[in-house]
Design a protein around this motif. Structure first.
Motif, PDB file in Angstrom:
ATOM      1  N   ASP A 198      62.548 151.567  19.632  1.00 54.00           N
ATOM      2  CA  ASP A 198      62.831 152.807  20.359  1.00 54.00           C
ATOM      3  C   ASP A 198      62.968 153.941  19.358  1.00 54.00           C
ATOM      4  O   ASP A 198      63.635 153.795  18.328  1.00 54.00           O
ATOM      5  CB  ASP A 198      64.139 152.706  21.154  1.00 54.00           C
ATOM      6  CG  ASP A 198      64.016 151.838  22.391  1.00 54.00           C
ATOM      7  OD1 ASP A 198      62.935 151.827  22.997  1.00 54.00           O
ATOM      8  OD2 ASP A 198      65.009 151.174  22.744  1.00 54.00           O
ATOM      9  N   LEU A 202      64.849 157.874  24.414  1.00 50.22           N
ATOM     10  CA  LEU A 202      66.090 157.748  25.177  1.00 50.22           C
ATOM     11  C   LEU A 202      66.129 158.742  26.323  1.00 50.22           C
ATOM     12  O   LEU A 202      65.774 159.910  26.173  1.00 50.22           O
ATOM     13  CB  LEU A 202      67.296 157.971  24.262  1.00 50.22           C
ATOM     14  CG  LEU A 202      67.427 157.022  23.071  1.00 50.22           C
ATOM     15  CD1 LEU A 202      68.647 157.401  22.241  1.00 50.22           C
ATOM     16  CD2 LEU A 202      67.488 155.577  23.522  1.00 50.22           C
ATOM     17  N   ASP A 226      70.444 156.298  29.097  1.00 59.26           N
ATOM     18  CA  ASP A 226      70.647 155.616  27.813  1.00 59.26           C
ATOM     19  C   ASP A 226      71.734 156.298  26.990  1.00 59.26           C
ATOM     20  O   ASP A 226      72.606 155.640  26.417  1.00 59.26           O
ATOM     21  CB  ASP A 226      69.353 155.612  26.979  1.00 59.26           C
ATOM     22  CG  ASP A 226      68.221 154.845  27.607  1.00 59.26           C
ATOM     23  OD1 ASP A 226      68.479 153.824  28.271  1.00 59.26           O
ATOM     24  OD2 ASP A 226      67.056 155.258  27.427  1.00 59.26           O
ATOM     25  N   ILE A 227      71.678 157.615  26.964  1.00 59.57           N
ATOM     26  CA  ILE A 227      72.585 158.383  26.106  1.00 59.57           C
ATOM     27  C   ILE A 227      73.997 158.454  26.681  1.00 59.57           C
ATOM     28  O   ILE A 227      74.972 158.149  25.997  1.00 59.57           O
ATOM     29  CB  ILE A 227      72.017 159.803  25.872  1.00 59.57           C
ATOM     30  CG1 ILE A 227      70.706 159.711  25.085  1.00 59.57           C
ATOM     31  CG2 ILE A 227      73.022 160.688  25.154  1.00 59.57           C
ATOM     32  CD1 ILE A 227      69.894 160.995  25.065  1.00 59.57           C
ATOM     33  N   VAL A 285      73.821 154.993  23.853  1.00 63.16           N
ATOM     34  CA  VAL A 285      72.862 154.710  22.782  1.00 63.16           C
ATOM     35  C   VAL A 285      72.620 155.983  21.976  1.00 63.16           C
ATOM     36  O   VAL A 285      72.380 157.055  22.537  1.00 63.16           O
ATOM     37  CB  VAL A 285      71.530 154.184  23.352  1.00 63.16           C
ATOM     38  CG1 VAL A 285      70.522 153.928  22.237  1.00 63.16           C
ATOM     39  CG2 VAL A 285      71.753 152.932  24.182  1.00 63.16           C
ATOM     40  N   ARG A 286      72.684 155.858  20.675  1.00 65.70           N
ATOM     41  CA  ARG A 286      72.424 156.980  19.765  1.00 65.70           C
ATOM     42  C   ARG A 286      71.459 156.502  18.697  1.00 65.70           C
ATOM     43  O   ARG A 286      71.694 155.466  18.058  1.00 65.70           O
ATOM     44  CB  ARG A 286      73.701 157.453  19.074  1.00 65.70           C
ATOM     45  CG  ARG A 286      74.807 157.889  19.994  1.00 65.70           C
ATOM     46  CD  ARG A 286      74.616 159.342  20.434  1.00 65.70           C
ATOM     47  NE  ARG A 286      75.753 159.816  21.193  1.00 65.70           N
ATOM     48  CZ  ARG A 286      75.845 159.773  22.511  1.00 65.70           C
ATOM     49  NH1 ARG A 286      74.900 159.248  23.216  1.00 65.70           N
ATOM     50  NH2 ARG A 286      76.900 160.252  23.139  1.00 65.70           N
TER      51      ARG A 286
END
Length: 126
Positions: free
Chosen positions: A43, A48, A52-53, A58-59
């Motif tokens: 990814d 993203l 996702d964020i 997720v980062r």
């Protein structure tokens, strides 16, 4: 499952993709990919979405990629952040090993852009 070293994870994820020449296209477009056979993929930060964020948290820092393997295993496999240059170097090596010279050259151009600060912004980011 512990994540392998970055270069090993790159090699593992790359070799799980059936059409290696596609990976040069994905790298040029900064587009991630994943397979459903073993749950291996990459990814990019641009991949993203809001879910996702904000929900999953997720980062992916700029200049990094999130690699994952054995995502569908029980227990789940690994996720690892790697420097994009490490991924591109590994991709180029594998393409050369497999005789995909033209695709390896395309990746070499991306590497040159990554390593040349004055070329910032030249790569197309989708």
């Amino acid at each position: 499952m512990d994540a392998p070293e970055p270069s090993v994870a790159c090699r593992e994820v790359i070799l799980e993709w059936t059409r290696l020449s596609q990976l040069a296209d994905f790298a040029e477009r900064r587009h991630g990919y994943g397979n459903s056979n073993g749950g291996f993929g990459v990814d990019y930060p641009e991949d993203l979405d809001e879910y996702d964020i904000h929900v999953d948290g997720v980062r992916i820092p700029e200049g990094s990629l999130l690699l994952y393997g054995y995502e569908i295993a029980i227990p789940p496999g690994y996720e690892i952040l790697v420097d994009e240059k490490v991924y591109l170097c590994t991709l180029r090596e594998i393409l050369l090993e497999r005789g995909l010279v033209a695709d390896a050259e395309r990746v070499a151009v991306l590497l040159a852009d990554e390593m040349n600060p004055s070329s910032e912004g030249k790569r197309k980011r989708i």
